[in-house]
Design an enzyme around this catalytic site. Structure first.
Site, PDB file in Angstrom:
ATOM      1  N   GLU A  79     -58.544  92.278 -48.887  1.00 23.42           N
ATOM      2  CA  GLU A  79     -57.421  91.342 -48.840  1.00 23.42           C
ATOM      3  C   GLU A  79     -57.470  90.439 -47.632  1.00 23.42           C
ATOM      4  O   GLU A  79     -57.553  89.231 -47.756  1.00 23.42           O
ATOM      5  CB  GLU A  79     -56.110  92.122 -48.863  1.00 23.42           C
ATOM      6  CG  GLU A  79     -55.864  92.749 -50.217  1.00 23.42           C
ATOM      7  CD  GLU A  79     -54.494  93.333 -50.331  1.00 23.42           C
ATOM      8  OE1 GLU A  79     -53.948  93.760 -49.300  1.00 23.42           O
ATOM      9  OE2 GLU A  79     -53.961  93.387 -51.457  1.00 23.42           O
ATOM     10  N   GLU A 319     -23.976 101.783 -27.380  1.00 20.06           N
ATOM     11  CA  GLU A 319     -22.828 100.887 -27.401  1.00 20.06           C
ATOM     12  C   GLU A 319     -22.824  99.918 -26.243  1.00 20.06           C
ATOM     13  O   GLU A 319     -22.320  98.825 -26.353  1.00 20.06           O
ATOM     14  CB  GLU A 319     -21.535 101.695 -27.428  1.00 20.06           C
ATOM     15  CG  GLU A 319     -21.306 102.314 -28.797  1.00 20.06           C
ATOM     16  CD  GLU A 319     -19.983 103.003 -28.919  1.00 20.06           C
ATOM     17  OE1 GLU A 319     -19.383 103.318 -27.885  1.00 20.06           O
ATOM     18  OE2 GLU A 319     -19.557 103.243 -30.059  1.00 20.06           O
TER      19      GLU A 319
END
Lengths: 572, 106
Positions: A79, A319
């Site tokens: 490929e 956070e």
């Protein structure tokens, strides 16, 4: 003499104890799932949809073979062109060109272009065989990769010939004793588009790239592995700048060394609540509380204490950014930035939504192995979204992993409500050795923070609810007010203390007054006693006087009688 | 790449026939090609026959997968004609030659 032991030595290092010989891929975690590696001298199929990482797996297998295990390899690409391939994997830290120049790797791009191929009459794929054989011989390859050999089907129309030739190719690979990785694109209802799995049945690995809630997770499953046991689950894996990493699942057993060493929490008052003076090294600690109760701050204290001991710490923040945490905890007198600069602390901040759960797990796993901290903080685990069961399983594996590595783990968890029956906490508590609850108490127009220990395995601990305050010099636990009205906090505690003080003063005054009163009454009584005694004396004196008078009277009487008698007798 | 020194100006077809050993299939391909060349491309073709068993490096150089493969380098575009070249009509078309209605021995 020397050759003999040398021979037996080399014989035992080979896994030749009648087990299937295996070739390690060098991808940590993957080899563990395969219990050693891919079958040596046989073709293995790696299949999956586009973008699953098949080619990268294959390249890593080859590059590791050439660099780590001294096994040169051949990459036959159907490929990508060699240059593209080298450029693609260079971003992941593989230097294909360097290996090619060093003669450890051969890359051959086989161009299959339907428009350039005309078929007239009979043919076979001998050209491919010759090319492969030539490349293998040129580097003395032990490993080969055929990257999407199914591309042949797009170039040639005679599938009967192709199938026969593929069968011959795989037989040829086995004959040559080449450990081969064949990649295949996932097809409808079968593992590969053209059913390659029919030809390669020794080892089939399926890669998957699943999107759930907009979060992609790469997973891998060993579909079959002839002649060998293998892990059967789906395992997540990670592709990033350092290549492929997988989370090995060897830590499924609960069999690990334990430590009796105790590490300080970094907060004197909290240490005092634990009779051991801290947590056991290698244990897991859950800090749960509603917003603004200082979970991150307490965790930062724990980290600071570890850094003071000279230990490495790792902070997984989901956070806040590292900078934010450093700035915020400076307000309580902690200088984490200095620890980072000293190389003792490492922050890894990422949004929970950045990857799937397993991806986070794999990433944390890799980071921990890389940095080797003795303390890990995950802040907060409640940021992980997903089905409870999955979150739970993920955390279980994280806890398991940390424990088996002897790392003390502190997990914070944001609770939505203050009620005890909060799903995640409850489910997690069994994993945790210690659990500290942080709470808000709202009363009298103010909010006060209190904490208590729900559990601490292997250590007796205070049953008290303690108030704590965040001061410039850190978190401070305040001596509790415990009185007849229960435990009070904040201003209520202060005013109650003032009330207590006033009451005590009042009592003191009362007591003095009472003492004076009783003194006064004692004196009065004594005075009475004295009066009575004086009266008694007076009475006695009078009685005595009367007695004497009576006696005197008696004497007078008798003398009178004698006198009378004498007078009478004189008359007779 | 190709040394354009020798070939005379009338060369229109530069062909490389890649075969794998002297199998029946290889020999048939060589015969078929030679016949077409002599009939249709007399003096205009530069043909080379390469046995990749002898010279395996050419398999890669000419990007060959199947054997036998006829690589048509000229005229452009480059084409790979695989098989023993037994289907002459297809071979001629692939070589950009007109297919004559009654060709050959009949």
């Amino acid at each position: 003499m020397p050759p003999q032991p040398a021979n037996t030595g080399s014989a035992t290092t080979q896994p030749a104890t009648t087990v299937l010989p295996k070739s390690a891929t060098g991808i940590s975690g993957f080899d563990e799932i395969l219990l050693g590696g891919l079958p040596t001298g046989r073709p293995s199929l790696i299949c999956g949809a586009a973008g699953c990482g098949k080619t990268l797996f294959a390249v890593t297998f080859l590059v590791n073979g050439a660099t780590l295990f001294g096994e040169p390899g051949v990459f036959m690409s159907f490929e990508e062109r060699a240059e593209d391939l080298a450029a693609n994997v260079a971003s992941l830290g593989c230097d294909l060109d360097g290996l090619v120049q060093a003669g450890k790797l051969a890359v051959d791009h086989v161009r299959v272009e339907r428009s350039e191929i005309e078929e007239t009459g009979q043919y076979d794929l001998e050209g491919l065989f010759v090319r492969l054989g030539y490349a293998v011989d040129s580097v003395g390859a032990k490993r080969i990769v055929l990257d999407t050999i199914e591309s042949l089907f797009s170039g040639f129309s005679d599938t009967a010939i192709l199938r026969a030739e593929l069968r011959r190719l795989f037989a040829w690979i086995k004959d040559r004793g080449l450990t081969a990785v064949i990649t295949g694109e996932r097809g409808d209802g079968q593992l590969t588009r053209h059913g390659l799995e029919e030809y390669i049945s020794d080892c089939v690995i399926l890669l998957d790239n699943r999107v759930i809630d907009q979060i992609t997770t790469r997973r891998l499953r060993v579909v079959k592995y002839r002649g060998s046991a293998h892990g059967t689950n789906e395992y997540p894996f990670l592709i990033d700048a350092s290549g492929i990493s997988m989370l090995p699942v060897t830590s499924s057993g609960i069999d690990r060394p334990v430590s009796n060493e105790v590490v300080s929490t970094g907060i004197a008052g909290l240490d005092a609540m634990l009779r051991n003076g801290g947590f056991y090294r290698g244990s897991s600690i859950l800090l749960s509380g509603v917003a603004g109760t200082g979970k991150t701050t307490i965790a930062s204290h724990f980290i600071d204490a570890a850094c003071r001991r000279g230990e490495r710490c790792m902070f997984f923040a989901f956070e806040e950014s590292a900078e934010e945490i450093c700035r915020n905890v400076r307000s309580v007198g902690l200088d984490l930035r200095r620890r980072v600069d000293a190389g003792l602390l490492r922050f890894e901040a990422a949004r929970p939504s950045l990857y799937g759960l397993e991806m986070h797990l794999a990433r944390m796993h890799r980071d921990v192995l890389e940095f080797r901290p003795s303390v890990v903080v995950i802040d907060p685990i409640s940021a992980f979204r997903g089905p409870i069961a999955e979150v739970h399983a993920t955390l279980l594996r994280m806890v398991d992993f940390l424990k088996s590595a002897g790392v003390t783990g502190m997990f914070t968890s944001l609770r939505i409500s203050s009620s005890l029956n909060d799903g995640t906490d409850q489910a997690l508590s069994s994993l945790m050795d210690s659990w500290i609850r942080l709470m808000d108490l709202e009363a009298n127009g103010e909010r006060n923070r209190v904490l208590y220990l729900i559990k601490s395995r292997g250590s007796s601990h205070s049953n008290q609810v303690r108030e704590y305050r965040m001061t410039d010099s850190g978190i401070e636990l305040i001596d509790p007010y415990v009185g007849p009205d229960g435990v009070l906090t904040g201003t209520a505690r202060l005013s109650q203390e003032a009330r207590e003080l006033a009451a005590a003063e009042r009592r003191r005054r009362d007591i003095g007054q009472r003492r004076r009163e009783s003194e006064r009454r004692r004196r009065a009584l004594e005075r009475q006693i004295n009066e009575l005694r004086a009266t008694l004396d007076a009475e006695q004196d009078e009685a005595h006087a009367l007695l004497l008078e009576d006696e005197a009277h008696d004497v007078v009487l008798s003398r009178d009688r004698v006198a009378i008698a004498e007078r009478r007798g004189g008359a007779e | 790449m190709m040394q354009a020194t020798e070939p005379p100006p009338e060369i229109t077809h530069r062909l490389r026939l890649i075969v794998a050993g002297s199998t029946l299939r290889s020999r048939r391909a060589i015969e078929n090609l030679k016949r077409v060349c002599s009939q249709r491309l007399a003096g205009q073709s530069d043909l080379e026959i390469i046995d990749i068993y002898q010279q395996p490096q050419f398999a890669r150089e000419y990007d060959v997968i199947a054997a036998p493969t006829l690589v048509k380098l000229l005229p452009l575009p480059v084409r790979r004609i695989v098989g023993d070249l037994s289907e002459e009509d297809r071979l001629l078309r692939a070589l950009d030659l007109a297919v004559l209605p009654s060709l050959g021995e009949a």
